[in-house]
Design an enzyme around this catalytic site. Structure first.
Site, PDB file in Angstrom:
ATOM      1  N   GLY A   6       0.888  -1.170  -0.063  1.00 38.34           N
ATOM      2  CA  GLY A   6       0.187   0.027  -0.012  1.00 38.34           C
ATOM      3  C   GLY A   6       0.858   1.233   0.124  1.00 38.34           C
ATOM      4  O   GLY A   6       0.524   2.474   0.520  1.00 38.34           O
ATOM      5  N   LEU A   8       1.335   3.289  -2.201  1.00 41.61           N
ATOM      6  CA  LEU A   8       0.918   4.451  -2.794  1.00 41.61           C
ATOM      7  C   LEU A   8      -0.204   5.279  -2.053  1.00 41.61           C
ATOM      8  O   LEU A   8      -0.730   6.372  -2.587  1.00 41.61           O
ATOM      9  CB  LEU A   8       0.460   4.136  -4.196  1.00 41.61           C
ATOM     10  CG  LEU A   8       1.656   3.737  -5.211  1.00 41.61           C
ATOM     11  CD1 LEU A   8       1.102   3.226  -6.546  1.00 41.61           C
ATOM     12  CD2 LEU A   8       2.704   4.824  -5.314  1.00 41.61           C
ATOM     13  N   GLY A   9      -0.751   4.691  -0.793  1.00 37.77           N
ATOM     14  CA  GLY A   9      -1.756   5.187  -0.110  1.00 37.77           C
ATOM     15  C   GLY A   9      -1.454   6.265   0.533  1.00 37.77           C
ATOM     16  O   GLY A   9      -0.266   7.086   0.648  1.00 37.77           O
ATOM     17  N   GLN A  10      -2.382   6.839   1.422  1.00 38.51           N
ATOM     18  CA  GLN A  10      -2.348   8.196   2.252  1.00 38.51           C
ATOM     19  C   GLN A  10      -1.194   7.838   3.183  1.00 38.51           C
ATOM     20  O   GLN A  10      -0.322   8.940   3.197  1.00 38.51           O
ATOM     21  CB  GLN A  10      -3.433   8.461   2.849  1.00 38.51           C
ATOM     22  CG  GLN A  10      -3.354   9.765   3.851  1.00 38.51           C
ATOM     23  CD  GLN A  10      -4.413  10.044   4.957  1.00 38.51           C
ATOM     24  OE1 GLN A  10      -5.214   9.126   5.162  1.00 38.51           O
ATOM     25  NE2 GLN A  10      -4.584  11.387   5.299  1.00 38.51           N
ATOM     26  N   ASP A  32       2.643  -1.978  -4.337  1.00 38.22           N
ATOM     27  CA  ASP A  32       1.268  -1.652  -4.526  1.00 38.22           C
ATOM     28  C   ASP A  32       0.462  -2.244  -5.444  1.00 38.22           C
ATOM     29  O   ASP A  32       1.352  -2.942  -6.063  1.00 38.22           O
ATOM     30  CB  ASP A  32       1.183   0.015  -4.395  1.00 38.22           C
ATOM     31  CG  ASP A  32      -0.358   0.498  -3.981  1.00 38.22           C
ATOM     32  OD1 ASP A  32      -0.264   1.310  -2.961  1.00 38.22           O
ATOM     33  OD2 ASP A  32      -1.240   0.198  -4.633  1.00 38.22           O
ATOM     34  N   TYR A 139     -15.592  -2.111   8.404  1.00 38.21           N
ATOM     35  CA  TYR A 139     -14.186  -1.449   8.755  1.00 38.21           C
ATOM     36  C   TYR A 139     -13.730  -2.041  10.168  1.00 38.21           C
ATOM     37  O   TYR A 139     -12.713  -2.318  10.290  1.00 38.21           O
ATOM     38  CB  TYR A 139     -14.107  -0.109   8.485  1.00 38.21           C
ATOM     39  CG  TYR A 139     -12.727   0.685   8.672  1.00 38.21           C
ATOM     40  CD1 TYR A 139     -12.511   1.397   9.841  1.00 38.21           C
ATOM     41  CD2 TYR A 139     -11.722   0.303   7.708  1.00 38.21           C
ATOM     42  CE1 TYR A 139     -11.118   2.168   9.920  1.00 38.21           C
ATOM     43  CE2 TYR A 139     -10.567   0.982   8.042  1.00 38.21           C
ATOM     44  CZ  TYR A 139     -10.214   1.930   8.804  1.00 38.21           C
ATOM     45  OH  TYR A 139      -9.166   2.543   9.178  1.00 38.21           O
ATOM     46  N   LYS A 143     -10.837  -4.204  11.702  1.00 38.18           N
ATOM     47  CA  LYS A 143      -9.583  -3.762  12.558  1.00 38.18           C
ATOM     48  C   LYS A 143      -9.505  -4.840  13.877  1.00 38.18           C
ATOM     49  O   LYS A 143      -8.523  -4.674  14.275  1.00 38.18           O
ATOM     50  CB  LYS A 143     -10.072  -2.171  12.888  1.00 38.18           C
ATOM     51  CG  LYS A 143      -9.621  -1.320  11.725  1.00 38.18           C
ATOM     52  CD  LYS A 143      -8.411  -1.469  11.094  1.00 38.18           C
ATOM     53  CE  LYS A 143      -8.046  -0.728   9.968  1.00 38.18           C
ATOM     54  NZ  LYS A 143      -6.826  -0.957   9.117  1.00 38.18           N
TER      55      LYS A 143
END
Ligand code: VAH
Length: 312
Positions: A6, A8-10, A32, A139, A143
């Site tokens: 990931g 390229l994510g935030q 990614d 979500y 988690k």
């Protein structure tokens, strides 16, 4: 060497930069589902739930003697609520594959949890590190299950798994995608570009937030912490501030006179936000590995507005 999924994510995009600054650029392999051809030290593309891709990713990890896996590839809360089955498969299947990669390489492991792991029956103010966790979003289910799975890999296989329950993260490098707290990022972009913002989260909705530099420091500090001192692992509450939309709007207006805020509540994301805590307690993180946040709302706003004036 560190392998990031990931990337390229935030979080992933800035974590990759931070880790390269800290440990040397060729010691961080960014992966990614898409390729970033401008990144000489990236590998892939790897889809974290594709068996062949994961096997190739493990081969790359072995070739470069990866000793740390940081798993950031996942769907955020609003997207997960819109596509719950897809979210379960990607968030849990991806996590399992990333944990298996760490187990096979005997690597240290990090993945973020979230304040989204708490639900309506959790104490809402100063939410404790150890408390009831019955989230009502896909979500949140991901988690909580992810925290338990990461603990399992520690107890069962001895994988050095560590995690952080992040609040909403605010940054100016890569936009978040499909989160509930994204309003607190969008508001800065639109304040600079339009001088106004229409919030999809209602007044009076308190959520924990943190500026990305503090989040990145927390990841490095946690991963370098003496394991003997860790009474918790997956995952530590961390937060820098808690505010409602009218408060961040007031701070922006103070620094950007004329800024106007209006509201058009999105019932889906409002319902997700209402199920989360108003503020969480980060005492365990402070006591066990010295967590501290440098940015409060005023300092973050000053930096965000400055950086976005250059970027936009
Ligand atoms: C989201 N930014 O909104 C993420 C985060 C606490 C919020 O998990 O889904």
């Amino acid at each position: 060497r560190i392998l990031i999924t990931g990337a390229l994510g935030q979080i992933g995009s800035e974590l990759t930069m931070k880790l390269r600054e800290t440990y040397g650029s060729d010691n961080v392999i960014a992966t990614d589902i898409k390729m970033n051809d401008s990144d000489a030290c990236s590998s892939g593309p790897f889809e974290i739930v594709n068996v062949t891709d994961v096997k190739n990713m493990v081969d790359v990890a072995k070739k470069y003697k990866v000793d740390t896996v940081m798993h950031l590839a996942a769907l955020l809360s609003a997207t997960a609520e819109a596509k719950p089955v897809f979210a379960w498969n990607l968030n849990m299947g991806g996590l399992m594959n990333a944990l298996e990669t760490a187990r096979e390489l005997n690597a240290q492991f990090f993945t973020p949890s979230s304040i989204g792991a708490f639900g309506p029956s959790t104490p809402k103010d100063d939410t404790p590190q150890d408390t009831i966790m019955r989230p009502t979003t896909m979500y949140g289910v991901n988690k909580v299950a992810g925290e338990l799975l990461s603990d399992y890999y520690f107890h069962k296989f001895g994988v050095d798994t560590r995690g952080l329950r992040f609040p909403g993260l605010i940054s100016y490098v890569a936009l978040p995608g499909g989160g509930t707290t994204d309003y607190a990022v969008e508001i800065y972009y639109e304040a600079v570009s339009k001088g106004k913002y229409t919030s999809y989260i209602d007044k009076g909705t308190y959520m924990d937030m943190m500026y990305m530099p503090d989040a990145l420091n927390a990841i490095v500090d946690l991963m370098e912490a003496d394991p003997v001192k860790l009474r918790h692992r997956n995952a530590f509450n961390v937060t820098a501030m808690s505010f409602a939309p009218e408060e961040i709007a007031a701070e922006i207006a103070k620094q950007l006179p004329g800024f106007e805020m209006t509201y058009e509540v999105d019932p889906v994301r409002q319902q997700i936000a209402d199920s989360w805590p108003n503020s969480i307690d980060a005492t365990a993180a402070k006591e066990e590995w010295g967590f501290k946040a440098e940015y409060d709302l005023a300092k973050m706003t000053k930096d965000m507005l400055e950086k976005l004036r250059h970027k936009l």
